[in-house]
Write an enzyme that holds these catalytic residues in place. Sequence first.
Site, PDB file in Angstrom:
ATOM      1  N   SER A   1     -43.409  57.622 -12.549  1.00 22.89           N
ATOM      2  CA  SER A   1     -43.319  57.403 -11.103  1.00 22.89           C
ATOM      3  C   SER A   1     -44.676  56.999 -10.551  1.00 22.89           C
ATOM      4  CB  SER A   1     -42.871  58.718 -10.464  1.00 22.89           C
ATOM      5  OG  SER A   1     -43.066  58.692  -9.079  1.00 22.89           O
TER       6      SER A   1
ATOM      7  N   LYS B   1     -44.989  64.498 -14.026  1.00 25.63           N
ATOM      8  CA  LYS B   1     -45.000  63.094 -14.473  1.00 25.63           C
ATOM      9  C   LYS B   1     -46.358  62.752 -15.082  1.00 25.63           C
ATOM     10  CE  LYS B   1     -40.782  62.089 -13.511  1.00 25.63           C
ATOM     11  NZ  LYS B   1     -39.788  61.898 -14.569  1.00 25.63           N
TER      12      LYS B   1
ATOM     13  N   TYR C   1     -43.684  68.505  -9.165  1.00 22.58           N
ATOM     14  CA  TYR C   1     -42.947  67.344  -9.670  1.00 22.58           C
ATOM     15  C   TYR C   1     -43.922  66.243 -10.098  1.00 22.58           C
ATOM     16  CZ  TYR C   1     -40.439  62.964  -9.848  1.00 22.58           C
ATOM     17  OH  TYR C   1     -39.981  61.733 -10.270  1.00 22.58           O
TER      18      TYR C   1
HETATM   19  P1  NAD Z   1     -30.831  61.695 -11.120  1.00 17.97           P
HETATM   20  O1  NAD Z   1     -30.976  63.138 -10.772  1.00 17.97           O
HETATM   21  O2  NAD Z   1     -29.804  60.904 -10.411  1.00 17.97           O
HETATM   22  O3  NAD Z   1     -30.585  61.551 -12.692  1.00 17.97           O
HETATM   23  C1  NAD Z   1     -31.080  62.460 -13.622  1.00 17.97           C
HETATM   24  C2  NAD Z   1     -29.934  62.852 -14.550  1.00 17.97           C
HETATM   25  O4  NAD Z   1     -30.438  63.782 -15.514  1.00 17.97           O
HETATM   26  C3  NAD Z   1     -28.775  63.525 -13.823  1.00 17.97           C
HETATM   27  O5  NAD Z   1     -27.577  62.911 -14.193  1.00 17.97           O
HETATM   28  C4  NAD Z   1     -28.837  64.973 -14.301  1.00 17.97           C
HETATM   29  O6  NAD Z   1     -27.548  65.574 -14.373  1.00 17.97           O
HETATM   30  C5  NAD Z   1     -29.495  64.832 -15.661  1.00 17.97           C
HETATM   31  N1  NAD Z   1     -30.250  66.014 -16.100  1.00 17.97           N
HETATM   32  C6  NAD Z   1     -31.120  66.756 -15.370  1.00 17.97           C
HETATM   33  N2  NAD Z   1     -31.614  67.757 -16.120  1.00 17.97           N
HETATM   34  C7  NAD Z   1     -31.057  67.622 -17.360  1.00 17.97           C
HETATM   35  C8  NAD Z   1     -31.183  68.351 -18.564  1.00 17.97           C
HETATM   36  N3  NAD Z   1     -31.965  69.432 -18.650  1.00 17.97           N
HETATM   37  N4  NAD Z   1     -30.494  67.931 -19.644  1.00 17.97           N
HETATM   38  C9  NAD Z   1     -29.679  66.839 -19.552  1.00 17.97           C
HETATM   39  N5  NAD Z   1     -29.510  66.137 -18.437  1.00 17.97           N
HETATM   40  C10 NAD Z   1     -30.193  66.516 -17.350  1.00 17.97           C
HETATM   41  O7  NAD Z   1     -32.271  61.049 -10.952  1.00 17.97           O
HETATM   42  P2  NAD Z   1     -32.686  59.506 -10.968  1.00 17.97           P
HETATM   43  O8  NAD Z   1     -33.049  59.129  -9.589  1.00 17.97           O
HETATM   44  O9  NAD Z   1     -31.694  58.732 -11.730  1.00 17.97           O
HETATM   45  O10 NAD Z   1     -34.048  59.616 -11.771  1.00 17.97           O
HETATM   46  C11 NAD Z   1     -34.113  59.400 -13.167  1.00 17.97           C
HETATM   47  C12 NAD Z   1     -35.536  59.575 -13.627  1.00 17.97           C
HETATM   48  O11 NAD Z   1     -36.383  58.693 -12.898  1.00 17.97           O
HETATM   49  C13 NAD Z   1     -36.110  60.979 -13.411  1.00 17.97           C
HETATM   50  O12 NAD Z   1     -36.930  61.276 -14.510  1.00 17.97           O
HETATM   51  C14 NAD Z   1     -36.947  60.817 -12.156  1.00 17.97           C
HETATM   52  O13 NAD Z   1     -38.008  61.747 -12.106  1.00 17.97           O
HETATM   53  C15 NAD Z   1     -37.466  59.404 -12.334  1.00 17.97           C
HETATM   54  N6  NAD Z   1     -37.844  58.779 -11.066  1.00 17.97           N
HETATM   55  C16 NAD Z   1     -36.922  58.676 -10.061  1.00 17.97           C
HETATM   56  C17 NAD Z   1     -37.292  58.080  -8.853  1.00 17.97           C
HETATM   57  C18 NAD Z   1     -36.317  58.011  -7.716  1.00 17.97           C
HETATM   58  O14 NAD Z   1     -36.760  57.835  -6.579  1.00 17.97           O
HETATM   59  N7  NAD Z   1     -35.015  58.110  -7.934  1.00 17.97           N
HETATM   60  C19 NAD Z   1     -38.585  57.581  -8.698  1.00 17.97           C
HETATM   61  C20 NAD Z   1     -39.492  57.675  -9.746  1.00 17.97           C
HETATM   62  C21 NAD Z   1     -39.107  58.277 -10.938  1.00 17.97           C
HETATM   63  C1  WQD Z   2     -40.132  56.974   2.039  1.00 19.62           C
HETATM   64  C2  WQD Z   2     -40.789  56.869   3.406  1.00 19.62           C
HETATM   65  C3  WQD Z   2     -41.212  59.009   4.434  1.00 19.62           C
HETATM   66  C4  WQD Z   2     -37.081  60.235   4.926  1.00 19.62           C
HETATM   67  C5  WQD Z   2     -40.395  60.037  -3.133  1.00 19.62           C
HETATM   68  C6  WQD Z   2     -41.159  60.852  -4.136  1.00 19.62           C
HETATM   69  C7  WQD Z   2     -41.732  59.955  -5.200  1.00 19.62           C
HETATM   70  C8  WQD Z   2     -40.656  59.071  -5.823  1.00 19.62           C
HETATM   71  C9  WQD Z   2     -39.866  58.366  -4.780  1.00 19.62           C
HETATM   72  C10 WQD Z   2     -39.802  60.164  -7.771  1.00 19.62           C
HETATM   73  C11 WQD Z   2     -41.894  57.905   3.618  1.00 19.62           C
HETATM   74  C12 WQD Z   2     -40.206  58.223   5.235  1.00 19.62           C
HETATM   75  C13 WQD Z   2     -38.224  59.523   4.608  1.00 19.62           C
HETATM   76  C14 WQD Z   2     -36.740  60.419   6.294  1.00 19.62           C
HETATM   77  C15 WQD Z   2     -38.679  59.157   6.929  1.00 19.62           C
HETATM   78  N1  WQD Z   2     -39.696  59.832  -6.551  1.00 19.62           N
HETATM   79  N2  WQD Z   2     -39.003  59.008   5.586  1.00 19.62           N
HETATM   80  N3  WQD Z   2     -37.554  59.872   7.238  1.00 19.62           N
HETATM   81  O1  WQD Z   2     -41.694  60.090  -0.258  1.00 19.62           O
HETATM   82  O2  WQD Z   2     -42.199  57.660  -0.815  1.00 19.62           O
HETATM   83  O3  WQD Z   2     -41.287  59.120  -2.535  1.00 19.62           O
HETATM   84  O4  WQD Z   2     -39.375  59.301  -3.805  1.00 19.62           O
HETATM   85  O5  WQD Z   2     -40.708  60.008  -8.527  1.00 19.62           O
HETATM   86  O6  WQD Z   2     -42.313  60.785  -6.143  1.00 19.62           O
HETATM   87  O7  WQD Z   2     -42.200  61.524  -3.453  1.00 19.62           O
HETATM   88  O8  WQD Z   2     -39.822  58.423  -0.695  1.00 19.62           O
HETATM   89  O9  WQD Z   2     -37.697  57.930   0.400  1.00 19.62           O
HETATM   90  O10 WQD Z   2     -38.673  60.238   0.655  1.00 19.62           O
HETATM   91  O11 WQD Z   2     -39.760  58.323   1.814  1.00 19.62           O
HETATM   92  O12 WQD Z   2     -39.400  58.694   7.822  1.00 19.62           O
HETATM   93  O13 WQD Z   2     -35.744  61.071   6.635  1.00 19.62           O
HETATM   94  O14 WQD Z   2     -39.788  57.173   4.400  1.00 19.62           O
HETATM   95  O15 WQD Z   2     -42.092  59.694   5.295  1.00 19.62           O
HETATM   96  O16 WQD Z   2     -42.888  57.307   4.383  1.00 19.62           O
HETATM   97  P1  WQD Z   2     -41.358  58.857  -0.991  1.00 19.62           P
HETATM   98  P2  WQD Z   2     -38.892  58.775   0.522  1.00 19.62           P
END
Ligand code: NAD
Ligand code: WQD
Length: 332
Positions: A125, A154, A150
């Site tokens: 991330s 990462k 969190y």
């Molecule tokens: P998500 O929660 O939708 O998907 C994660 C999946 O993993 C889920 O289906 C959950 O049931 C499964 N899971 C959780 N713990 C588990 C375990 N112990 N064993 C087996 N399965 C398990 O999340 P996502 O948004 O699809 O994110 C996927 C990856 O991407 C994560 O590692 C997350 O940290 C990373 N990521 C997500 C975002 C985002 O904004 N969505 C941003 C950056 C990084």
């Molecule tokens: C985006 C912008 C908020 C909600 C998070 C995690 C990051 C990554 C992605 C996993 C920000 C603003 C939000 C609301 C708002 N995930 N906001 N009102 O915070 O950039 O990132 O998700 O790795 O680690 O921190 O994403 O979608 O929460 O917010 O004004 O109700 O929208 O302040 O500026 P963020 P977000």
Amino acid sequence: MKKILLTGGLGYIGSHVAVELIDKGFEVIILDDLSNSELFVLDRIKEITGKDIIFEKGDIRDYDFLYHLLSRYNIEGVIHFAAKKAVGESVQKPLLYYDINVSGLICLLKALGDHSIKKLIFSSSCTVYGSPDSFPVTEQTPFGDTPSPYGKTKQMCEQILEDASLIADYDIVSLRYFNPVGAHPTGKIGELPKGVPNNLVPFITQTAAGLRDELSIFGSDYNTPDGTAIRDYIHVVDLARAHVRALEANLGKYVALNVGTGKGHSVLEVVKTFQEVTGVNLPFKIVDRREGDIPEIFGDTNFANHKIGWKAEKGLAEMLKDAWRWQKSLLK
Ligand code: NAD
Ligand code: WQD
């Protein structure tokens, strides 16, 4: 046909990656404990692709389960999505986050090592950069202070992967996602937030659908052109395609790549674009900044372009249109 294991493959990003992989002729095996996903997603992936998918329910922290799963199928590569991802929850439950995200990765690495599986793509991330002060961030931008457990998981996972790659013949790619949004254009799969969404776009679509009264915009006093915070939003299908490219590339050892669009958009821009492309009025109010939020981040994606020949193609309007189509499908 190459067999690829997707841990957490029924989640938001994993499900979109499954579709893109199957489209490119890969065979997909999904492992998920269903802790943050629903089994119907499996049927939806099958509906979109017309292909069958093997599903194994289990926990990535269960070594015996992983070992036997990898023994049963001739898996050539793994994409590791399974993790907990809620920043706020990680402050309340740090041990759970370290256990699933960090111990889970170590357990997976041991099982891969015991089967001589070399290829691993890891979901990292842009949170690893903390609050950078110059933009766009490149992969050379150092890790920054990230206040939540969190974010720290990462950073730790990336460090573990880099160290592991030094002692074994691995081919590991960490993809540093910026802000994934949107949904599959068929409207059959998308994000399924549990409870009140923390993230901006699901909150917007739920408000537009009448499920929430109004959107709170967190802060309008940032040092940005309109005062609201800036992020690099990326369409989940573009993000999914980066995984396919990373799997196909042979980069060797360890490499981390930014996966964003390279463009920053403010919260107000997202709100205005949503209203424009959907024609739906979105009630909102400006409130105080959210604790822990950074003012701005967007990524330089030239390295990903150079290393895996990938570039995002979809803009903000398409992301929001697709997110809205998905939201509407959930109301039916
Ligand atoms: P998500 O929660 O939708 O998907 C994660 C999946 O993993 C889920 O289906 C959950 O049931 C499964 N899971 C959780 N713990 C588990 C375990 N112990 N064993 C087996 N399965 C398990 O999340 P996502 O948004 O699809 O994110 C996927 C990856 O991407 C994560 O590692 C997350 O940290 C990373 N990521 C997500 C975002 C985002 O904004 N969505 C941003 C950056 C990084
Ligand atoms: C985006 C912008 C908020 C909600 C998070 C995690 C990051 C990554 C992605 C996993 C920000 C603003 C939000 C609301 C708002 N995930 N906001 N009102 O915070 O950039 O990132 O998700 O790795 O680690 O921190 O994403 O979608 O929460 O917010 O004004 O109700 O929208 O302040 O500026 P963020 P977000």
